[in-house]
Design an enzyme around this catalytic site. Structure first.
Site, PDB file in Angstrom:
ATOM      1  N   LYS A  54      -8.021 -12.781 -27.939  1.00 19.61           N
ATOM      2  CA  LYS A  54      -7.257 -12.437 -29.142  1.00 19.61           C
ATOM      3  C   LYS A  54      -7.285 -10.920 -29.364  1.00 19.61           C
ATOM      4  O   LYS A  54      -6.266 -10.314 -29.705  1.00 19.61           O
ATOM      5  CB  LYS A  54      -7.818 -13.188 -30.363  1.00 19.61           C
ATOM      6  CG  LYS A  54      -7.485 -14.674 -30.330  1.00 19.61           C
ATOM      7  CD  LYS A  54      -8.241 -15.493 -31.361  1.00 19.61           C
ATOM      8  CE  LYS A  54      -7.990 -16.982 -31.129  1.00 19.61           C
ATOM      9  NZ  LYS A  54      -8.798 -17.864 -31.983  1.00 19.61           N
ATOM     10  N   GLN A  98     -13.482 -17.775 -36.219  1.00 18.56           N
ATOM     11  CA  GLN A  98     -13.451 -18.539 -34.965  1.00 18.56           C
ATOM     12  C   GLN A  98     -14.237 -19.844 -35.132  1.00 18.56           C
ATOM     13  O   GLN A  98     -15.390 -19.839 -35.539  1.00 18.56           O
ATOM     14  CB  GLN A  98     -14.031 -17.691 -33.823  1.00 18.56           C
ATOM     15  CG  GLN A  98     -13.936 -18.344 -32.453  1.00 18.56           C
ATOM     16  CD  GLN A  98     -12.497 -18.615 -32.001  1.00 18.56           C
ATOM     17  OE1 GLN A  98     -11.628 -17.761 -32.116  1.00 18.56           O
ATOM     18  NE2 GLN A  98     -12.244 -19.814 -31.503  1.00 18.56           N
ATOM     19  N   ASP A 121      -4.457 -18.219 -39.708  1.00 15.79           N
ATOM     20  CA  ASP A 121      -4.559 -19.498 -39.001  1.00 15.79           C
ATOM     21  C   ASP A 121      -3.847 -20.615 -39.768  1.00 15.79           C
ATOM     22  O   ASP A 121      -3.717 -21.732 -39.264  1.00 15.79           O
ATOM     23  CB  ASP A 121      -6.037 -19.885 -38.806  1.00 15.79           C
ATOM     24  CG  ASP A 121      -6.564 -19.412 -37.458  1.00 15.79           C
ATOM     25  OD1 ASP A 121      -5.768 -19.332 -36.511  1.00 15.79           O
ATOM     26  OD2 ASP A 121      -7.776 -19.127 -37.370  1.00 15.79           O
TER      27      ASP A 121
END
Ligand code: NDP
Length: 292
Positions: A54, A98, A121
């Site tokens: 990422k 994460q 997200d």
């Protein structure tokens, strides 16, 4: 005849080029560099790889990234304090926690604490609700990646029967929600499907999957979808990423499925690369929203 391969890797590259142009135009106009802050708790090897990928992707498109590494024994209060700090830091546009988190931390408490405008997200209940209502602020990354593949490969969805195997909060459930939307208010013309969602309690799964015009597997079991579960001519999207002795494989028996499907995503190189591309998409969108 062998199925058409849906080149997720190529599509992800194309989307990243589009985002790169968007980022540079945004920076020119606003003088602001979009910034994504990632939080990694513990030493999970797969998570370390994902976070590194990422970071690299951010770099490729001109988005700044910050990585906050916390030890595995970080407690919930400490993690909440960091998120609170990032929520109010005007230099940070997107926050990514994460997953998975260590088991002593309640994932929902953490995800609910991310500011909804920085929730790239799209896990915050406010953003989930907006997707369900068909007026999304951010689309969840992996489901959005699937929709982009279908859209950019010119696969008709409207009126077709999409069967989603898997009902997780990250993939199956939001994807089903997106495919069933009435209009194309998702920003892509991928909606209006007739959707069936299957899970581990589904009775006679093969009968249902064989009715799918578009079959999406998000299960987490290597090669679980066998050729007898696929209708000849169906489009097969394999979200699964499973580490096996033969390397990475999907949830679909790929070699056999190639012979019956009309189109199929490979693993690796299918849905996976899109997930990161759509995270970048949400980060520039977040920067835009915060700059007005
Ligand atoms: P989860 O484990 O959270 O969910 C799996 C789903 O599959 C559940 O809904 C479960 O049903 C269902 N399931 C399990 N066994 C069966 C069965 N025998 N028959 C029917 N349904 C079954 O996984 P995720 O959704 O997070 O991930 C799914 C896969 O996608 C994994 O391989 C993961 O690695 C991959 N993935 C890939 C991403 C990418 O970028 N390409 C991103 C995220 C995930 P139930 O709810 O009843 O338990």
């Amino acid at each position: 005849m062998a199925a058409q391969l849906l080149d997720g890797k190529g599509i992800a590259k194309q989307i990243q080029m589009e985002i790169k142009a968007e980022v540079s135009e945004f920076m020119e106009k606003s003088g602001v560099t979009p910034c994504l802050a990632a939080i990694l708790v513990g030493e999970d090897p797969a998570s370390q790889v994902y976070v590194r990928n990422k970071e690299r992707a951010c770099e490729r498109v001109g988005i700044a990234s910050r990585l906050h590494r916390l030890p595995a024994d970080t407690n919930e209060a400490e993690l909440l304090a960091l998120i609170d700090q990032l929520n109010t830091d005007s230099a940070v546009n997107g926050i990514l926690v994460q997953l998975p988190l260590p088991s002593h931390i309640a994932e929902t408490n953490i995800l609910d604490s991310v500011h909804p405008l920085k929730d790239v997200d799209a896990f915050h209940p406010e953003n989930v609700g907006l997707v369900v209502q068909g007026r999304p602020r951010f689309l969840p990354c992996t489901p959005h990646g699937v929709v982009q593949i279908l859209h950019r490969c010119g696969i008709e969805i409207s009126g077709r029967h999409a069967v989603v195997v898997g009902r997780s909060e990250i993939v199956g459930k939001p994807l089903a929600n997106m495919l069933v939307q009435r209009t194309s208010n998702l920003g892509v013309s991928a909606a209006n499907a007739t959707v069936t969602v299957c899970h581990s309690r589904t009775v006679n799964l093969p009968k249902i999957t064989r009715e799918a015009d578009i079959l999406i597997a998000a299960i987490g079991h290597p090669r679980f979808i066998t050729v007898d579960m696929i209708k000849p001519g169906a489009v097969v999207i394999d979200v699964g990423i499973n580490r096996t002795d033969d390397g990475l494989v999907g949830d679909v028996d790929f070699e056999a499925a190639l012979e019956v499907a009309s189109a199929i995503t490979p693993v690796p190189g299918g849905v996976g690369p899109l997930t990161i591309a759509m995270l970048l998409w949400n980060t520039i969108a977040a920067a835009r929203m915060q700059s007005v």
